[in-house]
Design a protein around this motif. Sequence first.
Motif, PDB file in Angstrom:
ATOM      1  N   GLN A 137       5.244  15.321 -10.800  1.00 12.42           N
ATOM      2  CA  GLN A 137       5.419  15.129 -12.296  1.00 12.42           C
ATOM      3  C   GLN A 137       4.103  15.769 -13.184  1.00 12.42           C
ATOM      4  N   THR A 138       2.486  15.858 -12.776  1.00  4.76           N
ATOM      5  CA  THR A 138       1.361  16.148 -13.227  1.00  4.76           C
ATOM      6  C   THR A 138       1.745  17.949 -12.400  1.00  4.76           C
ATOM      7  N   LEU A 139       2.228  17.694 -11.108  1.00  2.00           N
ATOM      8  CA  LEU A 139       2.487  19.716 -11.166  1.00  2.00           C
ATOM      9  C   LEU A 139       3.192  19.882 -11.932  1.00  2.00           C
ATOM     10  N   ALA A 140       4.198  19.392 -12.195  1.00  2.00           N
ATOM     11  CA  ALA A 140       5.574  19.833 -12.370  1.00  2.00           C
ATOM     12  C   ALA A 140       5.344  20.469 -14.115  1.00  2.00           C
ATOM     13  N   LYS A 141       4.608  19.895 -14.470  1.00  2.00           N
ATOM     14  CA  LYS A 141       3.724  19.714 -15.790  1.00  2.00           C
ATOM     15  C   LYS A 141       3.055  21.167 -15.789  1.00  2.00           C
ATOM     16  N   GLN A 142       2.112  21.471 -14.770  1.00  2.00           N
ATOM     17  CA  GLN A 142       1.178  21.901 -15.209  1.00  2.00           C
ATOM     18  C   GLN A 142       1.931  23.502 -14.737  1.00  2.00           C
ATOM     19  N   LEU A 143       2.999  23.644 -13.662  1.00  2.00           N
ATOM     20  CA  LEU A 143       3.495  24.637 -13.661  1.00  2.00           C
ATOM     21  C   LEU A 143       3.994  24.534 -14.959  1.00  2.00           C
ATOM     22  N   GLU A 144       4.723  24.237 -15.468  1.00  2.00           N
ATOM     23  CA  GLU A 144       5.788  24.436 -16.778  1.00  2.00           C
ATOM     24  C   GLU A 144       4.565  25.300 -17.631  1.00  2.00           C
ATOM     25  N   ILE A 145       3.630  24.008 -17.960  1.00  2.00           N
ATOM     26  CA  ILE A 145       2.458  25.037 -18.603  1.00  2.00           C
ATOM     27  C   ILE A 145       2.130  27.020 -18.297  1.00  2.00           C
ATOM     28  N   LEU A 146       1.979  26.854 -17.288  1.00  2.00           N
ATOM     29  CA  LEU A 146       1.334  28.141 -16.785  1.00  2.00           C
ATOM     30  C   LEU A 146       2.643  29.205 -16.947  1.00  2.00           C
ATOM     31  N   LYS A 147       4.080  28.617 -16.433  1.00  2.00           N
ATOM     32  CA  LYS A 147       4.515  29.936 -17.132  1.00  2.00           C
ATOM     33  C   LYS A 147       4.823  30.289 -18.645  1.00  2.00           C
ATOM     34  N   ARG A 148       4.304  29.046 -19.030  1.00  2.00           N
ATOM     35  CA  ARG A 148       5.388  29.412 -20.686  1.00  2.00           C
ATOM     36  C   ARG A 148       3.782  30.162 -21.221  1.00  2.00           C
ATOM     37  N   GLU A 149       2.780  30.118 -20.781  1.00  2.00           N
ATOM     38  CA  GLU A 149       1.348  31.016 -20.773  1.00  2.00           C
ATOM     39  C   GLU A 149       1.184  32.162 -20.143  1.00  2.00           C
ATOM     40  N   SER A 150       2.140  32.187 -18.879  1.00  2.19           N
ATOM     41  CA  SER A 150       2.444  33.578 -18.031  1.00  2.19           C
ATOM     42  C   SER A 150       3.046  34.260 -18.702  1.00  2.19           C
ATOM     43  N   MET A 205       0.307  -1.108   0.026  1.00  2.00           N
ATOM     44  CA  MET A 205       0.123   0.202   0.082  1.00  2.00           C
ATOM     45  C   MET A 205       0.562   0.928  -0.139  1.00  2.00           C
ATOM     46  N   SER A 206       2.213   1.149   0.740  1.00  3.67           N
ATOM     47  CA  SER A 206       2.846   2.906   0.657  1.00  3.67           C
ATOM     48  C   SER A 206       3.124   2.546  -0.568  1.00  3.67           C
ATOM     49  N   LYS A 207       3.615   1.601  -0.802  1.00  6.08           N
ATOM     50  CA  LYS A 207       4.626   1.650  -2.402  1.00  6.08           C
ATOM     51  C   LYS A 207       3.877   1.994  -3.888  1.00  6.08           C
ATOM     52  N   GLU A 208       1.893   2.354  -3.377  1.00  5.76           N
ATOM     53  CA  GLU A 208       0.884   2.293  -4.398  1.00  5.76           C
ATOM     54  C   GLU A 208       0.530   4.286  -3.987  1.00  5.76           C
ATOM     55  N   LEU A 209       0.550   4.455  -3.108  1.00  2.97           N
ATOM     56  CA  LEU A 209       0.785   5.932  -2.119  1.00  2.97           C
ATOM     57  C   LEU A 209       2.382   6.654  -2.808  1.00  2.97           C
ATOM     58  N   GLU A 210       3.491   5.545  -2.507  1.00  3.17           N
ATOM     59  CA  GLU A 210       4.812   6.434  -3.273  1.00  3.17           C
ATOM     60  C   GLU A 210       4.671   6.762  -4.912  1.00  3.17           C
ATOM     61  N   LYS A 211       4.198   5.976  -5.181  1.00  5.07           N
ATOM     62  CA  LYS A 211       3.819   6.106  -6.687  1.00  5.07           C
ATOM     63  C   LYS A 211       2.635   6.673  -7.529  1.00  5.07           C
ATOM     64  N   GLN A 212       1.729   7.189  -6.811  1.00  2.00           N
ATOM     65  CA  GLN A 212       0.709   8.419  -7.217  1.00  2.00           C
ATOM     66  C   GLN A 212       1.423   9.607  -6.060  1.00  2.00           C
TER      67      GLN A 212
END
Length: 125
Positions: A14-27, A1-8
């Motif tokens: 990663q999704t947050l990093a991608k969203q921040l990158e997109i936000l920086k480009r758009e801004s 269960m802890s592996k699943e939580l770490e994976k999540q």
Amino acid sequence: MSKELEKQSEELEQTLAKQLEILKRESEDWLKIAAVVGAGALLTYAIVKTTRKKKAEKTHLAMEVLEKEGLLNEDIKKRLTETKKSRFWPSLSERLLILGLALAKDKIYSAIFSSPSSEQETKSE
């Protein structure tokens, strides 16, 4: 269960990093647009300020000359110093009136000069 939580948590990071990158480009794009708009506003403000200043100086000089000649009275002083009203809205209403007349003319011409057979076809449909 802890592996699943770490994976999540890794996926969320990663999704947050991608969203921040997109936000920086758009801004960056929005920042460029805002800079252009701001520069245009400052330029317009400077032009308006200088033209008004020149007009005020000319008016002041004209009033001094009239005062030296003894021709300056309250009516002339009021006319020279009174601000003129904006003509944007009246000209806009005049343009809308002309546009309405042009549209009405086109509609009337199409009704008068259309063939009777085309009118019957449109009524049957």
